[in-house]
Design a protein around this motif. Structure first.
Motif, mmCIF file in Angstrom:
data_model
loop_
_atom_site.group_PDB
_atom_site.id
_atom_site.type_symbol
_atom_site.label_atom_id
_atom_site.label_comp_id
_atom_site.label_asym_id
_atom_site.label_seq_id
_atom_site.Cartn_x
_atom_site.Cartn_y
_atom_site.Cartn_z
ATOM 1 N N ASP A 25 36.370 37.885 31.497
ATOM 2 C CA ASP A 25 34.731 38.477 32.348
ATOM 3 C C ASP A 25 35.921 39.665 32.400
ATOM 4 O O ASP A 25 36.548 40.321 31.912
ATOM 5 C CB ASP A 25 34.979 37.215 33.378
ATOM 6 C CG ASP A 25 36.069 37.377 33.676
ATOM 7 O OD1 ASP A 25 37.781 38.026 34.042
ATOM 8 O OD2 ASP A 25 36.559 35.822 33.720
ATOM 9 N N LYS A 65 35.344 30.667 36.202
ATOM 10 C CA LYS A 65 34.086 30.711 36.624
ATOM 11 C C LYS A 65 34.248 30.584 38.616
ATOM 12 O O LYS A 65 33.727 30.771 39.280
ATOM 13 C CB LYS A 65 33.146 29.831 36.191
ATOM 14 C CG LYS A 65 31.639 29.598 36.450
ATOM 15 C CD LYS A 65 30.718 28.171 35.671
ATOM 16 C CE LYS A 65 29.624 28.079 35.816
ATOM 17 N NZ LYS A 65 28.800 27.598 35.704
ATOM 18 N N GLN A 102 35.256 33.258 40.442
ATOM 19 C CA GLN A 102 34.243 33.509 40.092
ATOM 20 C C GLN A 102 32.918 33.910 42.033
ATOM 21 O O GLN A 102 32.516 34.372 42.281
ATOM 22 C CB GLN A 102 33.374 34.385 38.872
ATOM 23 C CG GLN A 102 32.664 34.870 39.744
ATOM 24 C CD GLN A 102 33.115 37.017 39.446
ATOM 25 O OE1 GLN A 102 34.688 37.349 39.551
ATOM 26 N NE2 GLN A 102 32.031 37.433 40.059
ATOM 27 N N GLN A 110 37.876 28.483 31.242
ATOM 28 C CA GLN A 110 36.411 29.227 31.749
ATOM 29 C C GLN A 110 36.555 28.649 33.248
ATOM 30 O O GLN A 110 35.215 29.460 33.508
ATOM 31 C CB GLN A 110 35.701 28.944 30.272
ATOM 32 C CG GLN A 110 36.288 30.520 30.196
ATOM 33 C CD GLN A 110 35.040 29.069 27.615
ATOM 34 O OE1 GLN A 110 34.441 28.836 28.270
ATOM 35 N NE2 GLN A 110 35.259 30.406 27.628
#
Length: 254
Positions: free
Chosen positions: A96, A215, A218, A211
């Motif tokens: 990202d 996520k 975020q 991941q």
């Protein structure tokens, strides 16, 4: 390049010093329009210069990253031991915008050593040995067919970044690149057991979990930003209302 970035940094330091002097002047004469204008110009110059430095660094980083493609030979920093020649085996793109590109490397001449994951700061172009150390008859070591370093003698030094050597116990002379050569002053990497290859399903699961964590971080960050935004909007609304009523704190009459 780095020279241009250093020049910009010097300018930025000068602007910042001048801004401090201007602030001192304003502390003594806050209404001086000429000094106020100079302060505004310096603030704009500082902002623009910082932006140019960030842009140049981004360009330089992209240029550096392009050197390290799969199959390329360079050097990697191994823990605290120093720099060793290596080969790029895999390029891992950033997951990202907060992540950074990474490289998986194998160390040349140490086939039993596990692959190492490196950031850009842990890689650098190959630096050949000093020319005065590459002398015909010098006993050194070079990568043999087994992939390991074996003792040999330099027979000839070429102008294309290679040497011809004869391995101990063999009569034939072989040409090897300088990146596959180690001289007496270059220390060996400490022995380290090679880790077993990961199960593909296990690797995929670890990647998925990583991941998911990114996520979640975020999402937490977005929630935090949204909370701060709502708090600011509530404060701004309260401030606007208080102005209409004649002040930040409105007391009802008794």
């Amino acid at each position: 390049d780095k020279r241009a970035i250093n020049e910009l940094k010097q300018k930025l330091d000068t602007y910042c010093d001048q801004q401090k002097q201007v602030e001192d002047l304003l502390s003594m004469d806050a209404e001086n329009a000429q000094v106020q204008q100079l302060s505004t110009q310096l603030q704009e110059a500082i902002k623009l210069t910082r932006g140019m430095i960030d842009e140049r660094w981004a360009q330089l980083k992209e240029k550096e990253e392009q050197k390290y493609v799969v199959g390329a030979e360079c050097e990697a920093k191994y823990e605290r031991e120093g720099w060793y020649t290596c080969k790029i085996e895999e390029v891992i793109p950033p997951a990202d915008e907060d992540d950074e590109k990474r490289w998986m490397v194998s160390f040349i001449g140490f086939p039993l050593h596990p692959l190492q994951e490196c950031t850009l700061h842990q890689l650098r172009p190959f630096r050949p040995p000093p020319a005065e150390r590459l002398v015909v008859g010098t006993v050194c070591r070079a990568v043999f067919k087994s992939g390991k370093f074996c003792e040999c003698v330099i027979d000839q030094v070429t102008t294309k970044g290679t040497v011809w050597v004869t391995f101990q116990g063999y009569q034939n002379s072989e040409e090897v690149p300088l990146a596959h050569l180690r001289l007496a002053y270059q220390k060996d990497m400490k022995a380290k057991e090679k880790r077993p290859l990961s199960n593909p399903a296990e690797t995929a699961e670890k990647k998925r979990q990583k991941q998911e964590k990114r996520k979640q971080r975020q999402e937490d960050k977005e929630k935090e930003m949204e909370g701060a935004k709502q708090g600011w909007q509530a404060f701004d609304k309260k401030l606007s209302k208080s102005k209409k009523l004649g002040g930040m704190f409105h007391h009802k009459g008794k």
